[in-house]
Design a protein around this motif. Structure first.
Motif, PDB file in Angstrom:
ATOM      1  N   PHE A 195       0.833  -1.207   0.000  1.00 31.78           N
ATOM      2  CA  PHE A 195       0.000   0.000   0.000  1.00 31.78           C
ATOM      3  C   PHE A 195       0.866   1.256   0.000  1.00 31.78           C
ATOM      4  O   PHE A 195       0.650   2.169  -0.794  1.00 31.78           O
ATOM      5  N   VAL A 196       1.864   1.289   0.874  1.00 28.19           N
ATOM      6  CA  VAL A 196       2.754   2.448   0.938  1.00 28.19           C
ATOM      7  C   VAL A 196       3.529   2.606  -0.361  1.00 28.19           C
ATOM      8  O   VAL A 196       3.655   3.707  -0.904  1.00 28.19           O
ATOM      9  N   GLY A 197       4.051   1.497  -0.904  1.00 29.60           N
ATOM     10  CA  GLY A 197       4.802   1.558  -2.149  1.00 29.60           C
ATOM     11  C   GLY A 197       3.959   2.043  -3.316  1.00 29.60           C
ATOM     12  O   GLY A 197       4.393   2.886  -4.110  1.00 29.60           O
ATOM     13  N   ALA A 198       2.730   1.524  -3.427  1.00 32.97           N
ATOM     14  CA  ALA A 198       1.844   1.940  -4.506  1.00 32.97           C
ATOM     15  C   ALA A 198       1.460   3.413  -4.371  1.00 32.97           C
ATOM     16  O   ALA A 198       1.369   4.136  -5.367  1.00 32.97           O
ATOM     17  N   MET A 199       1.249   3.873  -3.144  1.00 33.94           N
ATOM     18  CA  MET A 199       0.908   5.280  -2.919  1.00 33.94           C
ATOM     19  C   MET A 199       2.097   6.182  -3.224  1.00 33.94           C
ATOM     20  O   MET A 199       1.937   7.295  -3.722  1.00 33.94           O
ATOM     21  N   LEU A 200       3.304   5.723  -2.927  1.00 29.30           N
ATOM     22  CA  LEU A 200       4.492   6.494  -3.288  1.00 29.30           C
ATOM     23  C   LEU A 200       4.640   6.564  -4.812  1.00 29.30           C
ATOM     24  O   LEU A 200       5.195   7.531  -5.351  1.00 29.30           O
ATOM     25  N   GLY A 201       4.121   5.552  -5.503  1.00 28.12           N
ATOM     26  CA  GLY A 201       4.212   5.522  -6.958  1.00 28.12           C
ATOM     27  C   GLY A 201       3.140   6.358  -7.626  1.00 28.12           C
ATOM     28  O   GLY A 201       3.425   7.371  -8.277  1.00 28.12           O
ATOM     29  N   ASP A 202       1.877   5.977  -7.462  1.00 31.03           N
ATOM     30  CA  ASP A 202       0.779   6.645  -8.172  1.00 31.03           C
ATOM     31  C   ASP A 202      -0.293   7.174  -7.238  1.00 31.03           C
ATOM     32  O   ASP A 202      -1.459   7.303  -7.629  1.00 31.03           O
ATOM     33  N   PRO A 224      10.964   7.096   5.740  1.00 30.64           N
ATOM     34  CA  PRO A 224      11.803   7.478   6.873  1.00 30.64           C
ATOM     35  C   PRO A 224      12.883   6.437   7.134  1.00 30.64           C
ATOM     36  O   PRO A 224      12.742   5.271   6.751  1.00 30.64           O
ATOM     37  N   GLU A 225      13.949   6.847   7.766  1.00 28.02           N
ATOM     38  CA  GLU A 225      15.056   5.929   8.065  1.00 28.02           C
ATOM     39  C   GLU A 225      14.709   5.089   9.292  1.00 28.02           C
ATOM     40  O   GLU A 225      15.203   5.316  10.384  1.00 28.02           O
ATOM     41  N   GLU A 226      13.840   4.122   9.087  1.00 31.32           N
ATOM     42  CA  GLU A 226      13.421   3.223  10.151  1.00 31.32           C
ATOM     43  C   GLU A 226      13.711   1.782   9.736  1.00 31.32           C
ATOM     44  O   GLU A 226      13.863   1.480   8.546  1.00 31.32           O
ATOM     45  N   ALA A 227      13.760   0.902  10.722  1.00 33.63           N
ATOM     46  CA  ALA A 227      14.044  -0.511  10.461  1.00 33.63           C
ATOM     47  C   ALA A 227      12.742  -1.234  10.145  1.00 33.63           C
ATOM     48  O   ALA A 227      12.116  -1.839  11.016  1.00 33.63           O
ATOM     49  N   PHE A 228      12.317  -1.167   8.893  1.00 33.02           N
ATOM     50  CA  PHE A 228      11.110  -1.864   8.476  1.00 33.02           C
ATOM     51  C   PHE A 228      11.384  -3.358   8.321  1.00 33.02           C
ATOM     52  O   PHE A 228      12.512  -3.785   8.091  1.00 33.02           O
ATOM     53  N   SER A 229      10.321  -4.138   8.405  1.00 35.50           N
ATOM     54  CA  SER A 229      10.465  -5.588   8.328  1.00 35.50           C
ATOM     55  C   SER A 229      10.775  -6.034   6.904  1.00 35.50           C
ATOM     56  O   SER A 229      10.577  -5.298   5.931  1.00 35.50           O
ATOM     57  N   ARG A 230      11.265  -7.244   6.794  1.00 38.70           N
ATOM     58  CA  ARG A 230      11.546  -7.818   5.477  1.00 38.70           C
ATOM     59  C   ARG A 230      10.269  -7.898   4.645  1.00 38.70           C
ATOM     60  O   ARG A 230      10.265  -7.591   3.452  1.00 38.70           O
ATOM     61  N   SER A 231       9.172  -8.318   5.275  1.00 43.59           N
ATOM     62  CA  SER A 231       7.894  -8.425   4.561  1.00 43.59           C
ATOM     63  C   SER A 231       7.441  -7.063   4.050  1.00 43.59           C
ATOM     64  O   SER A 231       6.905  -6.950   2.940  1.00 43.59           O
ATOM     65  N   PHE A 232       7.641  -6.029   4.865  1.00 41.24           N
ATOM     66  CA  PHE A 232       7.255  -4.675   4.438  1.00 41.24           C
ATOM     67  C   PHE A 232       8.026  -4.272   3.184  1.00 41.24           C
ATOM     68  O   PHE A 232       7.443  -3.744   2.233  1.00 41.24           O
ATOM     69  N   TRP A 233       9.345  -4.519   3.159  1.00 41.85           N
ATOM     70  CA  TRP A 233      10.154  -4.131   2.017  1.00 41.85           C
ATOM     71  C   TRP A 233       9.772  -4.925   0.767  1.00 41.85           C
ATOM     72  O   TRP A 233       9.763  -4.394  -0.345  1.00 41.85           O
ATOM     73  N   VAL A 234       9.446  -6.205   0.944  1.00 42.68           N
ATOM     74  CA  VAL A 234       8.997  -7.009  -0.201  1.00 42.68           C
ATOM     75  C   VAL A 234       7.735  -6.392  -0.796  1.00 42.68           C
ATOM     76  O   VAL A 234       7.608  -6.220  -2.018  1.00 42.68           O
ATOM     77  N   GLY A 235       6.785  -6.056   0.068  1.00 44.94           N
ATOM     78  CA  GLY A 235       5.551  -5.446  -0.409  1.00 44.94           C
ATOM     79  C   GLY A 235       5.782  -4.072  -1.002  1.00 44.94           C
ATOM     80  O   GLY A 235       5.212  -3.724  -2.039  1.00 44.94           O
ATOM     81  N   CYS A 236       6.620  -3.257  -0.354  1.00 47.62           N
ATOM     82  CA  CYS A 236       6.869  -1.889  -0.799  1.00 47.62           C
ATOM     83  C   CYS A 236       7.511  -1.871  -2.190  1.00 47.62           C
ATOM     84  O   CYS A 236       7.088  -1.124  -3.083  1.00 47.62           O
ATOM     85  N   ILE A 237       8.535  -2.689  -2.387  1.00 48.50           N
ATOM     86  CA  ILE A 237       9.198  -2.735  -3.693  1.00 48.50           C
ATOM     87  C   ILE A 237       8.239  -3.248  -4.764  1.00 48.50           C
ATOM     88  O   ILE A 237       8.223  -2.757  -5.894  1.00 48.50           O
ATOM     89  N   THR A 286      -5.277   7.211   5.893  1.00 51.50           N
ATOM     90  CA  THR A 286      -4.423   8.370   6.172  1.00 51.50           C
ATOM     91  C   THR A 286      -3.539   8.096   7.370  1.00 51.50           C
ATOM     92  O   THR A 286      -2.341   8.415   7.368  1.00 51.50           O
ATOM     93  N   GLN A 287      -4.112   7.473   8.395  1.00 47.98           N
ATOM     94  CA  GLN A 287      -3.343   7.148   9.597  1.00 47.98           C
ATOM     95  C   GLN A 287      -2.249   6.134   9.291  1.00 47.98           C
ATOM     96  O   GLN A 287      -1.153   6.198   9.852  1.00 47.98           O
ATOM     97  N   CYS A 288      -2.527   5.201   8.388  1.00 48.45           N
ATOM     98  CA  CYS A 288      -1.507   4.220   7.982  1.00 48.45           C
ATOM     99  C   CYS A 288      -0.339   4.926   7.305  1.00 48.45           C
ATOM    100  O   CYS A 288       0.823   4.654   7.612  1.00 48.45           O
ATOM    101  N   LEU A 289      -0.638   5.856   6.416  1.00 51.22           N
ATOM    102  CA  LEU A 289       0.416   6.603   5.731  1.00 51.22           C
ATOM    103  C   LEU A 289       1.190   7.489   6.693  1.00 51.22           C
ATOM    104  O   LEU A 289       2.395   7.684   6.559  1.00 51.22           O
ATOM    105  N   ARG A 290       0.494   8.041   7.686  1.00 50.63           N
ATOM    106  CA  ARG A 290       1.184   8.831   8.716  1.00 50.63           C
ATOM    107  C   ARG A 290       2.114   7.950   9.541  1.00 50.63           C
ATOM    108  O   ARG A 290       3.234   8.343   9.885  1.00 50.63           O
ATOM    109  N   ARG A 291       1.652   6.740   9.854  1.00 49.25           N
ATOM    110  CA  ARG A 291       2.440   5.829  10.686  1.00 49.25           C
ATOM    111  C   ARG A 291       3.749   5.446  10.001  1.00 49.25           C
ATOM    112  O   ARG A 291       4.764   5.237  10.673  1.00 49.25           O
TER     113      ARG A 291
END
Length: 241
Positions: free
Chosen positions: A54-61, A137-150, A118-123
């Motif tokens: 969700f975050v990755g797609a929102m950063l894209g389009d 942000p420079e935070e330690a996101f999980s491996r699953s998060f990065w897989v989804g984000c990319i 909106t709260q998810c994007l803020r988080r």
């Protein structure tokens, strides 16, 4: 960095095709290029794969500067289908506005004082960013998060195709483009954590989302070299351990 003499490293040839090859520590010489992650090679615990997509797609389009988050995409595309499902799971409605061959999705919340999306994007620290400013942000996101984000970024601002070189060899090519230099570097670095090298290059193009300016376009192709940092290697005999 202390390593064993027999440690294998992936390096790039300096001449010819500059193909990737494996070398042991003892065979390394000054000037060898070894891709390393620019941040710690570890993952945190924050974020799921769905949140990452969700975050990755929102950063894209996506649009994250108005009162209600919105997304633009092909109505038959998997990204739009995901957005519909994710919005419903988080208690938001979906208002679809056709715009030619694409559809504009708005996500009004159905109940409660704040919009859950909106709260998810803020988080995850991306709400309120315009296209040229988008970054994580420079935070330690999980491996699953990065897989989804990319995955979300490539589904929106990426391209997957088959290439054929001069010798007729067929291979796959995955590319990603953004006008945000910070986000480009972050994705190239995240790919290195997964063992994927990439080439990071700047394309001078016009960006309609930033009036009266011509910022560079940043493109990443993971089939080629990305970013390197100098490395000092000291061999250590591990046979005594």
């Amino acid at each position: 960095m202390q390593v064993a003499p027999g440690q294998q490293w992936v390096t790039q040839r300096r001449r010819g095709r500059q193909a990737w090859e494996w070398k042991r520590s003892l065979a390394l010489v000054p000037g060898d290029r070894i891709p390393l992650s620019l941040t710690a090679g570890r993952f945190g615990r924050k974020g799921t794969s769905d949140e990452g997509y969700f975050v990755g797609a929102m950063l894209g389009d996506g649009g994250m500067t108005s009162c209600t988050p919105e997304f633009h995409g092909d109505p038959e595309d998997g990204a739009v289908s995901f957005m519909r499902t994710f919005a419903a799971k988080n208690g938001c409605g979906v208002r679809e506005i056709p715009q030619g061959s694409i559809v504009r999705l708005r996500f009004p919340y159905l109940s409660g004082p704040r919009n859950p999306l909106t709260q998810c994007l803020r988080r995850f620290g991306v709400w309120g960013q315009s296209c040229a400013e988008k970054h994580l942000p420079e935070e330690a996101f999980s491996r699953s998060f990065w897989v989804g984000c990319i995955s979300g970024l490539i589904d929106t601002d990426g391209h997957v195709r088959v290439r054929r070189n001069l010798k007729g060899t067929v291979h796959g090519s995955v590319e990603y483009a953004t006008v945000s230099p910070v986000l480009a570097r972050q994705i190239a670095d995240a790919l290195l954590r997964f063992g994927v090298t990439s080439r990071h290059r700047v394309l001078r193009t016009f960006c309609s989302c930033v009036p009266d300016t011509k910022p560079p376009g940043w493109e990443i192709s993971h089939m080629q070299l990305a970013m390197l940092r100098p490395l000092k290697v000291t061999c250590t005999d591990t046979t005594k351990a």
